[in-house]
Design an enzyme around this catalytic site. Structure first.
Site, PDB file in Angstrom:
ATOM      1  N   VAL A  11       0.829  -1.205   0.000  1.00 48.64           N
ATOM      2  CA  VAL A  11       0.000   0.000   0.000  1.00 48.64           C
ATOM      3  C   VAL A  11       0.866   1.258   0.000  1.00 48.64           C
ATOM      4  O   VAL A  11       0.625   2.196  -0.760  1.00 48.64           O
ATOM      5  CB  VAL A  11      -0.963  -0.030   1.214  1.00 48.64           C
ATOM      6  N   THR A 122      -4.795  -0.748   7.435  1.00 51.81           N
ATOM      7  CA  THR A 122      -6.118  -1.191   7.866  1.00 51.81           C
ATOM      8  C   THR A 122      -6.100  -1.372   9.382  1.00 51.81           C
ATOM      9  O   THR A 122      -5.385  -2.232   9.889  1.00 51.81           O
ATOM     10  CB  THR A 122      -6.468  -2.519   7.161  1.00 51.81           C
ATOM     11  N   GLU A 151      -7.409   2.303   2.297  1.00 49.49           N
ATOM     12  CA  GLU A 151      -7.070   2.074   0.894  1.00 49.49           C
ATOM     13  C   GLU A 151      -7.862   0.867   0.390  1.00 49.49           C
ATOM     14  O   GLU A 151      -8.018  -0.112   1.091  1.00 49.49           O
ATOM     15  CB  GLU A 151      -5.551   1.813   0.799  1.00 49.49           C
ATOM     16  N   LEU A 153      -7.254  -0.564  -2.810  1.00 49.67           N
ATOM     17  CA  LEU A 153      -6.644  -1.126  -4.028  1.00 49.67           C
ATOM     18  C   LEU A 153      -6.476  -2.638  -3.933  1.00 49.67           C
ATOM     19  O   LEU A 153      -6.345  -3.205  -2.849  1.00 49.67           O
ATOM     20  CB  LEU A 153      -5.317  -0.446  -4.340  1.00 49.67           C
ATOM     21  N   ALA A 255     -17.155 -17.958  -8.756  1.00 49.27           N
ATOM     22  CA  ALA A 255     -16.920 -19.077  -7.833  1.00 49.27           C
ATOM     23  C   ALA A 255     -15.511 -19.605  -8.047  1.00 49.27           C
ATOM     24  O   ALA A 255     -14.977 -19.552  -9.160  1.00 49.27           O
ATOM     25  CB  ALA A 255     -17.948 -20.166  -8.101  1.00 49.27           C
ATOM     26  N   CYS A 263      -5.478  -9.736   2.730  1.00 46.24           N
ATOM     27  CA  CYS A 263      -6.491  -8.835   3.293  1.00 46.24           C
ATOM     28  C   CYS A 263      -7.744  -9.535   3.804  1.00 46.24           C
ATOM     29  O   CYS A 263      -8.070  -9.443   4.988  1.00 46.24           O
ATOM     30  CB  CYS A 263      -6.874  -7.800   2.252  1.00 46.24           C
TER      31      CYS A 263
HETATM   32  C1  UGA Z   1      -8.874  -6.951  -1.517  1.00 50.07           C
HETATM   33  C2  UGA Z   1      -9.987  -5.961  -1.910  1.00 50.07           C
HETATM   34  O1  UGA Z   1     -10.575  -6.359  -3.148  1.00 50.07           O
HETATM   35  C3  UGA Z   1      -9.425  -4.553  -2.053  1.00 50.07           C
HETATM   36  O2  UGA Z   1     -10.479  -3.641  -2.312  1.00 50.07           O
HETATM   37  C4  UGA Z   1      -8.734  -4.165  -0.752  1.00 50.07           C
HETATM   38  O3  UGA Z   1      -8.142  -2.882  -0.825  1.00 50.07           O
HETATM   39  C5  UGA Z   1      -7.659  -5.167  -0.425  1.00 50.07           C
HETATM   40  O4  UGA Z   1      -8.250  -6.480  -0.322  1.00 50.07           O
HETATM   41  C6  UGA Z   1      -7.036  -4.757   0.886  1.00 50.07           C
HETATM   42  O5  UGA Z   1      -7.718  -4.758   1.917  1.00 50.07           O
HETATM   43  O6  UGA Z   1      -5.879  -4.298   0.881  1.00 50.07           O
HETATM   44  P1  UGA Z   1      -6.911  -8.235  -2.854  1.00 50.07           P
HETATM   45  O7  UGA Z   1      -6.734  -9.019  -1.597  1.00 50.07           O
HETATM   46  O8  UGA Z   1      -5.723  -7.659  -3.521  1.00 50.07           O
HETATM   47  O9  UGA Z   1      -7.914  -6.995  -2.591  1.00 50.07           O
HETATM   48  O10 UGA Z   1      -7.597  -9.185  -3.919  1.00 50.07           O
HETATM   49  P2  UGA Z   1      -9.044  -9.448  -4.542  1.00 50.07           P
HETATM   50  O11 UGA Z   1      -8.997  -9.185  -5.984  1.00 50.07           O
HETATM   51  O12 UGA Z   1     -10.100  -8.791  -3.770  1.00 50.07           O
HETATM   52  O13 UGA Z   1      -9.156 -11.026  -4.350  1.00 50.07           O
HETATM   53  C7  UGA Z   1      -9.169 -11.628  -3.061  1.00 50.07           C
HETATM   54  C8  UGA Z   1      -9.466 -13.094  -3.175  1.00 50.07           C
HETATM   55  O14 UGA Z   1     -10.816 -13.322  -3.556  1.00 50.07           O
HETATM   56  C9  UGA Z   1      -8.614 -13.844  -4.195  1.00 50.07           C
HETATM   57  O15 UGA Z   1      -8.210 -15.076  -3.631  1.00 50.07           O
HETATM   58  C10 UGA Z   1      -9.541 -14.044  -5.361  1.00 50.07           C
HETATM   59  O16 UGA Z   1      -9.223 -15.156  -6.143  1.00 50.07           O
HETATM   60  C11 UGA Z   1     -10.865 -14.219  -4.652  1.00 50.07           C
HETATM   61  N1  UGA Z   1     -12.033 -13.882  -5.487  1.00 50.07           N
HETATM   62  C12 UGA Z   1     -12.258 -12.594  -5.865  1.00 50.07           C
HETATM   63  C13 UGA Z   1     -12.915 -14.898  -5.856  1.00 50.07           C
HETATM   64  O17 UGA Z   1     -12.725 -16.087  -5.526  1.00 50.07           O
HETATM   65  N2  UGA Z   1     -14.002 -14.558  -6.600  1.00 50.07           N
HETATM   66  C14 UGA Z   1     -14.251 -13.290  -6.980  1.00 50.07           C
HETATM   67  O18 UGA Z   1     -15.296 -13.058  -7.650  1.00 50.07           O
HETATM   68  C15 UGA Z   1     -13.349 -12.281  -6.608  1.00 50.07           C
END
Ligand code: UGA
Length: 436
Positions: A11, A122, A151, A153, A255, A263
């Site tokens: 971040v 956070t 944040e 992102l 899924a 996070c």
């Molecule tokens: C997440 C949040 O999306 C961000 O908005 C937030 O800022 C961040 O945490 C944080 O707190 O710093 P991130 O952990 O980088 O971001 O990744 P995501 O894209 O959200 O994915 C998280 C997990 O959920 C991954 O394992 C992904 O494969 C899974 N996922 C995501 C699914 O299984 N299905 C989905 O439809 C979306």
């Protein structure tokens, strides 16, 4: 405006580089001398698409610099961001605030001008009050305000998310804090990114509520996927069908093998702890955490099934394609791949793996897995191939080559990146998620 970013992790570094790109004068501070040396040499401590070029151009323009000295780095800064880690505390799942508190103390001891101290890490609700108290106790003679600015992102899409956010949330208790933050985000404000001003406590809670809600959405569709498999429905159609309802929204309804990363797992646990502390249960989030944990192991059992079942799995070979918790990152934290590999190894399966960026981080977490230098090397002799992470590199595999190399043409697609009909036509025993 001069900005100090304390903590040059995901971040901190991304935010620092983007603020510099907006034209601010940014100093990124980190205690890790090795990290700062590497940054001076242009080597990024994390894999994030586009970050090296962004850092490079802003360093060259003289807007971005790095130091290990907080006392030096914060001098003259109007905004001092705290962007250090808040990992899960060992044993109880509470957010570990020791790094945040240490930075607050050092800022309090060395602050030499009026400044706004902004918590980007956070942090649980109420942390801003504590940061303010710590700084005040160190009795700086200068005016300061403590503001919360979480944040949102995502790894792998961090720069785009930072520069084109859905919203910017600022929790401030006074006009001084709000004015400085308006100035910090002026370039985005001009871009019409909505800025939401709230109280500090609301802002702190927004961050946890957002991550818990997204984790809930994912877990909901994952359980629907299980039900689809039992009932012969298709989870992608179900997701599309509900996502078209504007009240539900189409995003985060893919899924898969369960959420991981730095996070969602940590923040959902920390939210449960806050709820416990305030005796105000969040039962939905409790269920989400449990369901997601057990899902990761269930995915390992799904691969075992594809190998012919637990009883006959010993000595068979499985290839895992993708190890990181999602594509475009080298982050292995809480990746479903860890539980999947462990379930297979425990059953006596010989496991090989390939990941475009994550193998260095994955190796110590899965010592019994053989890392290979291409997907095809991993697939050689495999009785089953499992796609665990949806890297682009796996979306157009040479299926004839896969079939020729594998011992058996068995593919478990935990991210639904192939179409069942196509795979069956190509001669694969194919299973996926929620497509019964
Ligand atoms: C997440 C949040 O999306 C961000 O908005 C937030 O800022 C961040 O945490 C944080 O707190 O710093 P991130 O952990 O980088 O971001 O990744 P995501 O894209 O959200 O994915 C998280 C997990 O959920 C991954 O394992 C992904 O494969 C899974 N996922 C995501 C699914 O299984 N299905 C989905 O439809 C979306």
């Amino acid at each position: 405006m001069k900005i100090a970013m304390v903590g040059s992790g995901y971040v901190g570094l991304v935010s620092g580089a983007c603020f510099a790109d907006f034209g601010h004068d940014v100093v990124c501070i980190d205690k890790d001398q090795g990290k700062i040396d590497r940054l001076h040499a242009g080597v990024m401590p994390i894999y994030e698409p586009g970050l090296d070029a962004l850092v490079d151009s802003n360093v060259k323009a003289g807007r971005l610099s790095f130091t290990t000295s907080l006392a030096e780095g914060i001098q003259g800064a109007s905004a001092i961001f705290i962007a250090v880690g808040t990992p899960s505390r060992r044993g109880d799942g509470h957010a570990d605030l020791s790094y945040v508190h240490a930075v607050a103390r050092e800022v309090g001891e060395t602050l030499a001008n009026d400044a706004v101290v902004v918590t980007k890490s956070t942090v649980p609700v109420g942390t801003g009050d504590e940061v303010e108290r710590i700084i005040r106790d160190c009795a700086p003679s200068h005016r300061f305000a403590v503001v919360s600015n979480p944040e949102f992102l995502r790894e792998g899409a961090a720069i785009g998310d930072f520069k084109r956010p859905d919203r910017i949330v600022i929790g401030a208790e006074d006009e001084f804090g709000r004015d400085v933050m308006r100035e910090v985000y002026r370039p985005l404000f001009l871009n019409e990114s909505p800025i939401l001003f709230t109280s500090r406590r609301s802002s702190e809670l927004i961050k946890y509520a957002a991550n818990a809600f997204l984790a809930t959405k994912i877990t909901f569709i994952n359980e629907m996927a299980d039900l689809c498999e039992k009932t012969g429905a298709n989870v992608q159609d179900v997701a599309r069908g509900i996502g078209m309802d504007g009240r539900i929204g189409a995003k985060f309804l893919h899924a898969g093998p369960g959420y991981g990363g730095s996070c969602f797992p940590k923040d959902t646990l920390a939210l449960l702890k806050t709820a416990e502390d305030y005796d105000s249960p969040v039962r939905i989030v409790e269920a989400v955490v449990k369901a997601n944990d057990s899902r990761k192991r269930a995915m390992g059992r799904k691969v075992l099934e594809a190998l012919g079942g637990m009883e006959t799995a010993r000595g068979k070979k499985a290839a895992l394609l993708g190890l990181t918790f999602k594509p475009n990152t080298d982050d292995m934290r809480d990746s479903p791949a860890i539980a999947i590999a462990q379930t297979l190894v425990d059953a006596g399966v010989i496991v090989t793996a390939y990941d475009p960026e994550g193998m260095e981080q994955a190796s110590p977490l899965m010592p019994d897995v053989t890392m290979c230098d291409s997907p095809y090397a991993a697939i050689e002799g495999a009785d089953a191939v499992a796609i665990v992470t949806e890297w682009d590199a796996f979306r157009a595999l040479d299926l004839d080559r896969v079939k020729a190399l594998a011992h058996r043409p068995v593919l478990v697609d935990l991210r639904n990146i192939y179409r069942p009909d196509d795979m069956r036509a190509a001669g694969f025993a194919y299973s996926s998620i929620g497509r019964g």
